[in-house]
Design a protein around this motif. Sequence first.
Motif, mmCIF file in Angstrom:
data_model
loop_
_atom_site.group_PDB
_atom_site.id
_atom_site.type_symbol
_atom_site.label_atom_id
_atom_site.label_comp_id
_atom_site.label_asym_id
_atom_site.label_seq_id
_atom_site.Cartn_x
_atom_site.Cartn_y
_atom_site.Cartn_z
ATOM 1 N N ALA A 246 66.917 50.629 94.243
ATOM 2 C CA ALA A 246 65.819 51.459 94.747
ATOM 3 C C ALA A 246 64.495 50.695 94.720
ATOM 4 N N GLY A 247 64.278 49.957 93.630
ATOM 5 C CA GLY A 247 63.053 49.180 93.523
ATOM 6 C C GLY A 247 62.965 48.091 94.579
ATOM 7 N N PHE A 248 64.089 47.454 94.890
ATOM 8 C CA PHE A 248 64.090 46.398 95.908
ATOM 9 C C PHE A 248 63.776 46.962 97.284
ATOM 10 N N LEU A 249 64.352 48.112 97.612
ATOM 11 C CA LEU A 249 64.088 48.730 98.921
ATOM 12 C C LEU A 249 62.614 49.101 99.058
ATOM 13 N N LEU A 250 62.042 49.694 98.012
ATOM 14 C CA LEU A 250 60.618 50.025 98.044
ATOM 15 C C LEU A 250 59.776 48.762 98.092
ATOM 16 N N ALA A 251 60.208 47.722 97.381
ATOM 17 C CA ALA A 251 59.474 46.455 97.370
ATOM 18 C C ALA A 251 59.437 45.825 98.764
ATOM 19 N N ALA A 252 60.529 45.957 99.511
ATOM 20 C CA ALA A 252 60.566 45.404 100.867
ATOM 21 C C ALA A 252 59.497 46.060 101.740
ATOM 22 N N VAL A 253 59.354 47.368 101.598
ATOM 23 C CA VAL A 253 58.328 48.092 102.368
ATOM 24 C C VAL A 253 56.929 47.641 101.938
ATOM 25 N N LEU A 254 56.706 47.564 100.635
ATOM 26 C CA LEU A 254 55.396 47.137 100.126
ATOM 27 C C LEU A 254 55.065 45.728 100.581
ATOM 28 N N ALA A 255 56.043 44.827 100.529
ATOM 29 C CA ALA A 255 55.811 43.445 100.932
ATOM 30 C C ALA A 255 55.485 43.348 102.418
ATOM 31 N N ALA A 256 56.195 44.133 103.240
ATOM 32 C CA ALA A 256 55.939 44.128 104.683
ATOM 33 C C ALA A 256 54.544 44.654 104.993
ATOM 34 N N VAL A 257 54.162 45.727 104.324
ATOM 35 C CA VAL A 257 52.834 46.308 104.538
ATOM 36 C C VAL A 257 51.740 45.313 104.194
ATOM 37 N N ARG A 258 51.918 44.614 103.076
ATOM 38 C CA ARG A 258 50.897 43.641 102.670
ATOM 39 C C ARG A 258 50.951 42.383 103.529
ATOM 40 N N HIS A 259 52.128 41.972 103.943
ATOM 41 C CA HIS A 259 52.248 40.755 104.756
ATOM 42 C C HIS A 259 51.560 40.920 106.101
ATOM 43 N N TYR A 260 51.731 42.088 106.724
ATOM 44 C CA TYR A 260 51.132 42.331 108.037
ATOM 45 C C TYR A 260 49.743 42.950 107.941
ATOM 46 N N ARG A 261 49.265 43.144 106.706
ATOM 47 C CA ARG A 261 47.906 43.660 106.467
ATOM 48 C C ARG A 261 47.646 44.941 107.265
ATOM 49 N N ARG B 255 46.369 48.345 108.192
ATOM 50 C CA ARG B 255 45.106 48.986 107.811
ATOM 51 C C ARG B 255 45.351 50.214 106.927
ATOM 52 N N PHE B 256 44.556 50.329 105.900
ATOM 53 C CA PHE B 256 44.592 51.423 104.912
ATOM 54 C C PHE B 256 45.808 51.335 103.987
ATOM 55 N N LEU B 257 46.983 51.024 104.541
ATOM 56 C CA LEU B 257 48.180 50.972 103.713
ATOM 57 C C LEU B 257 48.228 49.716 102.844
ATOM 58 N N ALA B 258 47.769 48.584 103.378
ATOM 59 C CA ALA B 258 47.820 47.330 102.625
ATOM 60 C C ALA B 258 46.996 47.397 101.333
ATOM 61 N N PRO B 259 45.739 47.887 101.382
ATOM 62 C CA PRO B 259 44.990 48.015 100.122
ATOM 63 C C PRO B 259 45.653 48.981 99.142
ATOM 64 N N ALA B 260 46.232 50.058 99.662
ATOM 65 C CA ALA B 260 46.911 51.015 98.783
ATOM 66 C C ALA B 260 48.140 50.382 98.138
ATOM 67 N N ALA B 261 48.881 49.597 98.918
ATOM 68 C CA ALA B 261 50.057 48.913 98.383
ATOM 69 C C ALA B 261 49.657 47.889 97.324
ATOM 70 N N ALA B 262 48.582 47.153 97.594
ATOM 71 C CA ALA B 262 48.100 46.167 96.624
ATOM 72 C C ALA B 262 47.654 46.848 95.333
#
Length: 225
Positions: free
Chosen positions: A35-50, A52-59
Motif C-alpha cells: 500500500a505504501g509503495f502504491l501511494l509513494a508512486a503517486v506522490l513521486a509522480a506528482v512531485r516529479h511533474y510539479r 500545481r497545488f498538489l506538488a507542494p502538498a505532497a512535499a
Amino acid sequence: MDLRFFEIYRNPEYLMLLVQGAALSAALTLAGGIAGFLLAAVLAAVRHYRIRFLAPAAAAYVEFIRNTPLIVQMFFVAFGLPLLLGYQWPFWAHALLALSLNFSAYFAEILRSGLAALHSGQAEAASALGLSKRLSFFKVLFPQAVASMFPSLNSQFIFLFLTTGIISEIGVTDLTWAGVYIDSRSFRSFEVFFTLTVIYVLMSFGFKGLLNLLHNRLFKWKVVR
C-alpha cells in the motif's frame, strides 16, 4: 548464567504465540509495504511533474511523515483519528494504516530521487514515440526509476520492518507483543528476547531474499555493470 530456553520451546502456548505473532508482523509489513509503495508512486509522480497545488502538498506530507516518529503516528491513527472522525477499527487495521502512511513517505522520496536521476532523453524519446505523459511515466520512466533504486527500496523496507515492533504499543498481538507476554509469564527475559532477535533476523533475511527474487523476475532487462 542458568539459561532455560526449553521453558519457551517446550510450551505449546508460547510457541503458538510466537508463530502467530511472526505471521501477523509479516502480513502487516507486506500489506503496508505494498500500500505504501502504491501511494509513494503517486506522490513521486506528482512531485516529479510539479503538478500545481498538489506538488507542494505532497512535499509537505513527505516531510511531515519523515520528521515525526512512527510511534507518534501510530498513536494518532489509533486514538486520535477515531475520536476526530468518529469511527473505530481493530487495532491491526490502525497499525496497517499507520505503517502504509509511513512506508509511503520514505518510498516516495527514494522514487523521486530515482526519477530525478534519469536522463532527460528518456522522456524525450517516449514523447517522440507518441506516448502520452501518463504512458511515458508508467511504461518508461517509473520502471527504470524502480529498477535503479531497488537496493535502496529493499533496505528501507527491511529497516521499516524492524521498526514494526512498536505496533504492540497499541495492542496489536505481533511478534514483539508475544515476546513481552511470554517474558511476563516465564521471567526468562534473556531467553525470550534472544529468541525474538533470532526470529527477526531470519525474517529480515527472508524478506531480503524475496525482494531480490522479485527484482530478478521483474527487471531481467536491466544490465548490471
